[in-house]
Design a protein around this motif. Sequence first.
Motif, short mmCIF file in Angstrom:
data_model
loop_
_atom_site.label_atom_id
_atom_site.label_comp_id
_atom_site.label_asym_id
_atom_site.label_seq_id
_atom_site.Cartn_x
_atom_site.Cartn_y
_atom_site.Cartn_z
N GLU A 1 6.87 -4.04 5.26
CA GLU A 1 5.55 -3.65 5.75
C GLU A 1 4.56 -4.80 5.63
O GLU A 1 3.74 -5.04 6.53
CB GLU A 1 5.03 -2.44 4.94
N LYS B 1 2.59 -6.64 8.72
CA LYS B 1 1.13 -6.76 8.72
C LYS B 1 0.70 -8.23 8.83
O LYS B 1 -0.24 -8.57 9.54
CB LYS B 1 0.59 -6.16 7.42
N ASN C 1 1.53 -2.59 -3.07
CA ASN C 1 1.27 -1.26 -2.49
C ASN C 1 2.17 -0.94 -1.31
O ASN C 1 2.27 0.20 -0.89
CB ASN C 1 -0.19 -1.17 -2.01
N ARG C 2 2.77 -1.98 -0.72
CA ARG C 2 3.61 -1.80 0.46
C ARG C 2 4.95 -2.48 0.23
O ARG C 2 5.06 -3.40 -0.57
CB ARG C 2 2.96 -2.45 1.69
N SER C 3 5.95 -2.08 1.01
CA SER C 3 7.25 -2.74 0.93
C SER C 3 7.13 -4.14 1.53
O SER C 3 6.21 -4.41 2.31
CB SER C 3 8.29 -1.93 1.72
#
Length: 226
Positions: free
Chosen positions: A121, A125, A116-118
Amino acid sequence: MSATILEARHINKYFHDPVTTQVLNDVTFSVKKGEFVSIVGKSGCGKSTLLYILSTMDTDYEGELLIDNEYMTNKKESQLARIRNEKIGFVFQFHYLLNEFTVLKNVMLPGLKLGNRSANEVEHKAMEWLRVLGIEHVAHKMANQVSGGEKQRVAIARSLINDPHIIMGDEPTGNLDKKNSELVFNIFKELAEEYKQTLLIVTHDPAFAEGTQRIIEMEDGKIIKQ
């Protein structure tokens, strides 16, 4: 009024080996958003069996399971795998870290898998959670180079990477000494209070259970108190 994150309705489970034995009997309860709940009971009372059903890893049961108000019954394994990765974080007694990867990469893996994220990212996180858990200094060490207590904190960071609706733990302090057990408990408490994270933890540790907001007690496959 908090939203219900998890609901079990009339769950029955049987083992057939070779005689049929009922291991869970009419288990019904729900967990609301932000609740910190422990499941206790003697060995063999069905706690871990129940957790495997609630986590969608065991689909051979009678009754209904809802996660985030969505029925889990009759879903394909690929659908369940995605729900597990997206909505459930896991912390087990053993950390199951991959020694060939760094701590940071271990935390990132479920996030990379979800997609869902690169990657950047996900890495950002992962570092944030390592910082919150006080172990950012081990981020670039290999997983087998950190202590047992640190490994369990890495496992907690990994369980949080996809913003799960609920974290499920199976004896997460069962392998730790008193100091690290207290540390892990305090992390869970902070997650519930500061981050409104929902937690459902199977434990043998009475002190751990006493500190949670609610105790579900099991005996012989039934809930006797909740």
